[in-house]
Design an enzyme around this catalytic site. Structure first.
Site, short mmCIF file in Angstrom:
data_model
loop_
_atom_site.label_atom_id
_atom_site.label_comp_id
_atom_site.label_asym_id
_atom_site.label_seq_id
_atom_site.Cartn_x
_atom_site.Cartn_y
_atom_site.Cartn_z
CG ASP A 187 -6.46 2.78 -9.48
OD1 ASP A 187 -7.12 1.88 -8.92
OD2 ASP A 187 -6.71 3.98 -9.34
CG HIS A 188 -6.29 -2.88 -6.61
ND1 HIS A 188 -5.77 -1.97 -5.74
CD2 HIS A 188 -7.45 -3.30 -6.05
CE1 HIS A 188 -6.57 -1.85 -4.71
NE2 HIS A 188 -7.60 -2.64 -4.86
CG HIS B 93 -8.80 3.00 -5.72
ND1 HIS B 93 -7.81 2.49 -6.54
CD2 HIS B 93 -8.42 2.71 -4.45
CE1 HIS B 93 -6.88 1.93 -5.78
NE2 HIS B 93 -7.23 2.05 -4.52
P1 NAP Z 1 5.11 -5.25 3.09
O1 NAP Z 1 4.33 -6.45 3.45
O2 NAP Z 1 5.61 -4.35 4.18
O3 NAP Z 1 6.35 -5.74 2.24
C1 NAP Z 1 7.45 -4.93 1.96
C2 NAP Z 1 8.51 -5.75 1.24
O4 NAP Z 1 9.63 -4.92 0.97
C3 NAP Z 1 9.00 -6.94 2.03
O5 NAP Z 1 9.22 -7.99 1.12
C4 NAP Z 1 10.32 -6.44 2.59
O6 NAP Z 1 11.12 -7.57 2.83
C5 NAP Z 1 10.82 -5.59 1.44
N1 NAP Z 1 11.78 -4.55 1.81
C6 NAP Z 1 11.63 -3.58 2.73
N2 NAP Z 1 12.73 -2.79 2.76
C7 NAP Z 1 13.59 -3.29 1.84
C8 NAP Z 1 14.88 -2.92 1.38
N3 NAP Z 1 15.55 -1.87 1.88
N4 NAP Z 1 15.46 -3.67 0.41
C9 NAP Z 1 14.82 -4.74 -0.13
N5 NAP Z 1 13.59 -5.13 0.26
C10 NAP Z 1 12.99 -4.42 1.24
O7 NAP Z 1 4.32 -4.30 2.09
P2 NAP Z 1 3.11 -4.72 1.10
O8 NAP Z 1 1.84 -4.68 1.85
O9 NAP Z 1 3.48 -5.95 0.37
O10 NAP Z 1 3.06 -3.46 0.11
C11 NAP Z 1 4.03 -3.24 -0.89
C12 NAP Z 1 3.58 -2.04 -1.74
O11 NAP Z 1 2.35 -2.32 -2.34
C13 NAP Z 1 3.37 -0.75 -0.95
O12 NAP Z 1 3.70 0.32 -1.78
C14 NAP Z 1 1.88 -0.76 -0.69
O13 NAP Z 1 1.36 0.55 -0.50
C15 NAP Z 1 1.39 -1.35 -1.99
N6 NAP Z 1 0.08 -2.00 -1.90
C16 NAP Z 1 -0.09 -3.12 -1.13
C17 NAP Z 1 -1.31 -3.74 -1.10
C18 NAP Z 1 -1.53 -5.00 -0.28
O14 NAP Z 1 -2.59 -5.62 -0.44
N7 NAP Z 1 -0.61 -5.40 0.56
C19 NAP Z 1 -2.37 -3.25 -1.86
C20 NAP Z 1 -2.17 -2.11 -2.64
C21 NAP Z 1 -0.93 -1.50 -2.66
P3 NAP Z 1 12.35 -7.59 3.86
O15 NAP Z 1 11.83 -7.10 5.15
O16 NAP Z 1 12.78 -9.02 3.85
O17 NAP Z 1 13.37 -6.70 3.26
#
Ligand code: NAP
Length: 500
Positions: A179-180, A242
């Site tokens: 939980d950042h 949060h």
């Molecule tokens: P994102 O940009 O959509 O990235 C998803 C990642 O998963 C990509 O690297 C994608 O790469 C990979 N992926 C998707 N399907 C896959 C599969 N079947 N096998 C292997 N890799 C796969 O999502 P994100 O924003 O980074 O968020 C990631 C998590 O963190 C989520 O749970 C989100 O709720 C949480 N989160 C994110 C943030 C933020 O600031 N972004 C903040 C808080 C929480 P490929 O397409 O190359 O496979």
């Protein structure tokens, strides 16, 4: 527990081409490295797309340079990054991943310590955890830890199911649920302010505090996250995690020691004391909102229902305000008001502790009533504390005027406080789980929130959209406090920068 100052580990990032990895994880790891906090480490990035190691390393370099533009000496750091193209649902390639990990372990002498960071959509968490165990990746000589991002389920039931899946491969004390907010400097400061100051702890109860207000507002709308947000809404996205974590830190009893177990168990006790509300009562305690159109500096802002990937008749709330009661000796009768939303007037997270009025006002102010004492904890974007007091107005009269004593982290220390992810990654590497959420906290938060979401899902809000973009939310959120004789403290008045 490895509490070494320079922890050693192989960090496996699932979702290494994604937004979180690029914007937060790589720059945070680099900052730890720069500060000499990482010694023996390597990173394996995992995602589906087919890119070479060199391309991956270039991505990491770009992400670091865009975060810390003046750092160029990053070759050694980058050389420790390896990419493995792998669909996490494909059982076949975990063996290769294990082989790569073993090689890196040997090359960098990582003592068999592994951290699995799941920076991916939550539907994959269970599958990955099961495969990690089945294919031997968790069979290591050192420690193994699983870091998972929110959302941790979307109800108690789904969270329980997910927990059971990951518990097949990891023990509770090996699971680091991020939980950042808990990595934020000023959220961590709540405990210090409370427990290291003789002038606060004796007053920290229903005899001296009249109410506590927590606001976490954003100016942005859902941007490109409409699809996710439609399944979540502000209640699940912000309140379950949060907001309730901040309530727990404000309400908990002093722990007997500053250990992970003691702090968590006090937070759990605070969450257990939350008054459970259900059915009809929800309307007395909670308000939901959804943003309509608005205007920001001449720019037209679209209504939530017109955002991409959003149902034009959506019943999803983009704003929540609530009154939480903590039914224990310390807090009986003191409302904790929370509000959070998108497309609001300001971007800020603040806590206002309002003290009760003194029994009798001996002084008078020409323009206004004597103000109550407030302790304001500025979580973001400003970081600091402001104490609102009354002091004598200069001159011969005996009138009082409000004054503010302020401490601003940035202004005074002249340093940027460490990014939450940097701290949390370091904590995880050292085996300190204090600032991660224990399953018991997750379960209690979901059971509280489920009662509300169940009612909201079954009774669509006919007045949606009910607040204009670029405002502080629907009128009902103000009425919620007015009914108790309070009001939300205006954000402009609480600004830390304007304090003298
Ligand atoms: P994102 O940009 O959509 O990235 C998803 C990642 O998963 C990509 O690297 C994608 O790469 C990979 N992926 C998707 N399907 C896959 C599969 N079947 N096998 C292997 N890799 C796969 O999502 P994100 O924003 O980074 O968020 C990631 C998590 O963190 C989520 O749970 C989100 O709720 C949480 N989160 C994110 C943030 C933020 O600031 N972004 C903040 C808080 C929480 P490929 O397409 O190359 O496979």
């Amino acid at each position: 527990m490895n509490q070494s100052e320079k922890p050693t580990a192989l960090i496996m990032i699932f979702g290494a081409t994604g937004d979180l990895a690029n914007r937060k994880l790589f720059p945070s790891l680099y900052r730890l490295y720069q500060k000499g906090k990482l010694d023996r480490f390597a990173v394996v990035g995992v995602a589906r797309r087919s890119i070479t190691n060199e391309q991956f390393q270039q991505n990491v370099r770009d992400s670091i340079l865009s975060a810390d533009s003046n750092d160029t000496n990053i070759d050694d750091f980058i050389s420790r990054f390896v990419y493995h193209s792998h669909d996490v649902t494909d059982s076949n390639s975990y063996a290769t991943l294990n082989q790569i990990s073993d090689e890196l372990d040997q090359r960098y002498q990582l003592d068999g310590n592994r951290i699995f960071y799941l920076a991916m959509a939550p539907e994959f968490f269970g599958t990955i955890a099961e495969h990690l165990k089945m294919d031997g990746l968790t069979n290591v000589a050192g420690f193994k830890r699983l870091v998972i991002e929110k959302p941790f389920g979307r109800s108690l039931e789904s969270a329980q199911k997910l927990n059971e899946q990951i518990r097949t491969a990891f023990a509770e004390n090996e699971i680091y649920r991020i939980d950042h907010y808990l990595g934020k400097e000023m959220v961590q400061n709540i405990e210090v302010i409370r427990f290291a100051n003789a002038m606060f702890e004796p007053l920290w109860n229903n005899r001296y505090i009249s109410n506590i207000q927590i606001t976490s507002s954003e100016t942005l709308g859902v941007e490109e996250r409409g699809r996710y947000y439609e399944t979540s809404g502000a209640l699940r996205d912000m309140v379950q995690n949060h907001m309730l974590q901040m309530v727990a830190l404000l309400a908990m009893e002093p722990p007997i020691r500053l250990t992970t177990e003691e702090i968590r168990s006090e937070k759990v006790r605070a969450l257990r004391s939350l008054r459970q509300i259900s059915g009809e009562e929800i309307n007395q305690y909670f308000v939901r909102g959804q943003y309509g159109e608005g205007n920001l500096n001449g720019e037209e802002l679209v209504a939530y229902r017109n955002e991409d990937m959003v149902d034009p008749k959506s019943n999803t709330e983009t704003f929540v305000a609530g009154k939480l009661m903590i039914d224990n000796f310390r807090w009986a009768g003191v409302p904790f008001y929370i509000r959070t939303g998108k497309r609001m007037l300001t971007k800020q997270t603040k806590i206002v502790v309002q003290f009760k009025d003194i029994p009798m006002n001996l002084y008078y102010q020409t323009e206004q009533e004597l103000q109550p004492n407030l302790l304001v904890i500025h979580i973001q974007p400003e970081e600091g504390i402001t104490l609102h007091l009354n002091a004598k107005k200069s001159g011969q009269s005996l009138a009082a005027k409000p004054v503010k004593l302020s401490y601003a982290n940035r202004g005074i220390d002249g340093i940027n406080t460490p990014e939450a992810y940097e701290k949390l990654l370091y904590d995880c590497m050292r085996g300190d789980a204090t600032n991660f959420t224990h399953w018991d906290e997750v379960a209690l938060s979901w059971s509280f929130v489920d009662n509300i979401s169940r009612v909201w899902e079954n009774t669509p809000e006919v007045s949606f959209p009910n607040y204009e973009s670029n405002t502080m939310g629907p009128k009902a959120a103000h009425d919620l406090l007015e009914r108790d004789g309070f009001h939300w403290w205006p954000v402009t008045m609480l600004d830390v920068e304007t304090c003298k």
